[in-house]
Design an enzyme around this catalytic site. Structure first.
Site, PDB file in Angstrom:
ATOM      1  N   GLU A 149     -29.494 -20.151  80.314  1.00  0.00           N
ATOM      2  CA  GLU A 149     -30.255 -19.688  79.147  1.00  0.00           C
ATOM      3  C   GLU A 149     -29.812 -20.408  77.880  1.00  0.00           C
ATOM      4  OE1 GLU A 149     -32.791 -17.850  79.298  1.00  0.00           O
ATOM      5  OE2 GLU A 149     -32.647 -16.613  81.103  1.00  0.00           O
ATOM      6  N   ARG A 174     -32.769 -22.299  75.801  1.00  0.00           N
ATOM      7  CA  ARG A 174     -33.130 -21.688  74.521  1.00  0.00           C
ATOM      8  C   ARG A 174     -32.483 -22.398  73.331  1.00  0.00           C
ATOM      9  NH1 ARG A 174     -34.535 -15.432  75.565  1.00  0.00           N
ATOM     10  NH2 ARG A 174     -34.434 -15.402  77.836  1.00  0.00           N
ATOM     11  N   ASP A 201     -38.665 -21.344  89.907  1.00  0.00           N
ATOM     12  CA  ASP A 201     -39.738 -21.934  89.117  1.00  0.00           C
ATOM     13  C   ASP A 201     -39.379 -23.199  88.349  1.00  0.00           C
ATOM     14  OD1 ASP A 201     -38.066 -20.369  87.548  1.00  0.00           O
ATOM     15  OD2 ASP A 201     -39.659 -19.212  86.609  1.00  0.00           O
ATOM     16  N   GLU A 206     -46.259 -17.425  80.544  1.00  0.00           N
ATOM     17  CA  GLU A 206     -46.591 -18.400  81.588  1.00  0.00           C
ATOM     18  C   GLU A 206     -48.090 -18.592  81.802  1.00  0.00           C
ATOM     19  OE1 GLU A 206     -42.406 -17.447  81.942  1.00  0.00           O
ATOM     20  OE2 GLU A 206     -44.175 -16.137  81.875  1.00  0.00           O
TER      21      GLU A 206
END
Length: 555
Positions: free
Chosen positions: A161, A165, A302, A449
């Site tokens: 993350e 980010r 993903d 998404e």
């Protein structure tokens, strides 16, 4: 079940002869020690120069020359409405939580969830710039300049993350503004998390104590991780190596793939890898082995697949192993990873060995956008058709809801597989009868998404139906998620809160809402050349990275 390797030719990715290959020796193979990670495919060949030239010249974004003045006016008015929505959310953050990781919108207080380094602010830097909110951008820049990544907010750092980010946000802000403070901070933070890769195989820990450099799994005492969390460093680390002329970052990200491939041979009894290009999501970083046969292109898998494709684009089409692996993966996905539902939609699902489970979470909605982009670049009509079919399925989950918002996860019933229905609970069967699928997790958490894929399809085709669908989702967000001080999740997408008169909310506003959801909403209706798909590539957190940096195989 036996599987064979699948040719790149299916996607139109033909390799030229080795004699014309700038990185090949006389026999077409280059010693691997002489090439950067990922430059050579799994057979030891580099990309054909002719194909690279062709791909660099190819335009993928629709030219929109046929847009009428009336259509343009409607589009721009929608862009402004979304910008006003972002301003509403940003004003709440600025008033009650400026510089914090998140805002608790309901209680109007700051939340520390990502080490206290201002996740929402850093994640939203490019959104501020792109929306023209330059005063807010430069104010945020001054905050970033003072960040001290040695102070961890009393929390372990989630390495994956932090990369998508923070580091992605800083790199994008640098490329948009050309202010070196952002690059300096990106390097500083990346160096702070690099100890996570100091493991026997160079595979990153999920968690890191940035003050001590000690890593750990998210599950205490274990060495478990997942495919997405080890494989989603490629874009940011590649670009950081370009800017710094330091290959260390790129090599660390590519080593993950090298180890994964070397430790898991197809149909090896000691490995759970059984379908070419369908990589299990459960992974042990100590052994480098897959720990289950479960493959999935949703949560846990993903962004690994997304980064195979997008890092290839970002590398000026030079990272041949990336597209080699993507090509194999998408072909197996098409053959084994999707199924038609009784409602006639083609949904992705969960594959465990040879068994297919008709389950899809909202993270799978990234697939149509990424697949559509790659299909346009390589000129594959059949795979573009697949992308559109998957998008129709994903949108149906939103479209059939009174709220116009989609559930976090659904189950569907496969055509000609009645047991899918018979094994469901009565409540799930009732939902299938009503909607064509059951709501397994009925809430919406402001995720981007589906909006992302609709944005891609609109920019790639020029079809206004995709933009209109984005607008419908935005209206659903306005009705069900907007509250004083910002936006929150909604607990049940099967209920429209504006009609019921009662808001059943989930008090969660993660930084991705500012970074991804709002950015894709806005760019759908803003000037078409703003962040053109021919000039920029979006990371998994929607941070645009420029394609203007030429790559010749070296840093």
């Amino acid at each position: 079940m036996k599987f064979g390797l699948i040719s790149l030719a299916v996607l139109g990715l033909f390799c030229a002869s080795a004699q014309s290959d700038p990185l090949s020796s006389k026999d077409g193979l280059l010693p691997r020690s002489h090439a950067l990670g990922g430059i050579l495919n799994r057979e030891g060949r580099a990309a054909s120069p002719e194909r690279i030239v062709t791909l660099r010249q190819r335009r993928t974004q629709h030219d929109f020359a046929d847009e009428s003045p009336e259509e343009r006016q409607v589009r721009l008015s929608r862009a402004e409405a979304i910008r006003q929505g972002f301003t509403h959310a940003w004003d709440g953050y600025k008033q009650y939580a400026y510089g914090a990781d998140e805002i608790d919108v309901v209680n109007k207080v700051p939340k520390t969830t990502r080490n206290g380094w201002g996740a929402t602010l850093v994640d939203a830097l490019d959104t501020l710039w792109i929306m023209g909110m330059k005063d807010e951008f430069w104010k945020a820049r001054d905050f970033v300049a003072k960040l001290d990544f040695r102070k961890d907010g009393g929390q372990l750092t989630k390495v994956f993350e932090t990369n998508i980010r923070y580091i992605g946000g800083l790199l994008s802000a640098y490329e948009l503004s050309d202010d070196k403070v952002f690059l300096e901070k990106a390097v500083e933070l990346t160096d702070a998390i690099m100890p996570a890769f100091n493991t026997p195989l160079g595979l990153p820990w999920q968690m890191l104590n940035v003050t001590t450099g000690v890593g750990s799994s998210e599950t205490p005492g274990k060495t478990s991780t997942n495919l997405a969390e080890i494989g989603t460093f490629q874009m940011e680390f590649y670009r950081l190596s370009q800017h710094t002329k330091n290959s260390t970052y790129h090599e660390a990200a590519q080593n993950v793939i090298t180890v994964m491939l070397n430790k898991n041979k197809l149909n090896d009894p000691s490995s759970n890898y059984s379908i070419p290009g369908m990589y299990p999501i459960d992974f042990d970083m100590a052994s480098g082995k897959f720990t289950s046969r479960a493959t999935y292109w949703g949560g846990g898998g993903d962004s690994f697949y997304e980064y195979l494709a997008k890092t290839w684009i970002l590398s000026d089409f030079m990272l041949e192993r990336n597209i080699d692996m993507w090509s194999e993966s998408i072909q197996s996905f098409k053959r084994y990873g999707v199924a038609e539902s009784t409602s006639g939609h083609l949904f992705p699902g969960f594959v465990d060995g040879t068994k297919f489970y008709p389950y899809a979470d909202t993270f799978t909605n990234f697939i149509p956008g990424t697949l559509g982009l790659i299909s346009k670049i390589v000129g594959s009509d059949s795979y573009f058709d697949l992308a559109e079919s998957l998008l129709e399925a994903g949108y149906s989950v939103f479209d059939k809801m009174p709220s116009s918002l989609g559930a976090e996860a659904i189950k569907f019933v496969r055509k000609n597989v009645p047991s899918d229905y018979l094994l469901m609970k009565n409540s799930s069967q009732s939902m299938v009868d009503q909607f064509g699928f059951s709501l397994e997790r009925p809430y919406y958490l402001l995720r981007p998404e589906l909006i992302e894929s609709l944005f891609y399809m609109y920019r790639l085709t020029g079809k206004t139906i995709y933009a209109d669908r984005v607008w419908k989702i935005w209206q659903g967000i306005q009705r069900n998620c907007r509250v004083p001080g910002g936006y929150v999740g909604t607990a049940n997408v099967a209920v429209d809160d504006s009609a019921s008169g009662t808001m059943d909310i989930i008090n969660s506003t993660e930084s991705f809402f500012f970074a991804e959801t709002f950015l894709y909403l806005y760019l759908t209706f803003a000037d078409h050349n703003l962040i053109s798909l021919d000039e920029w590539v979006f990371t998994t957190e929607a941070h645009p990275l420029s394609r203007k940096y030429v790559f010749d195989g070296t840093f």
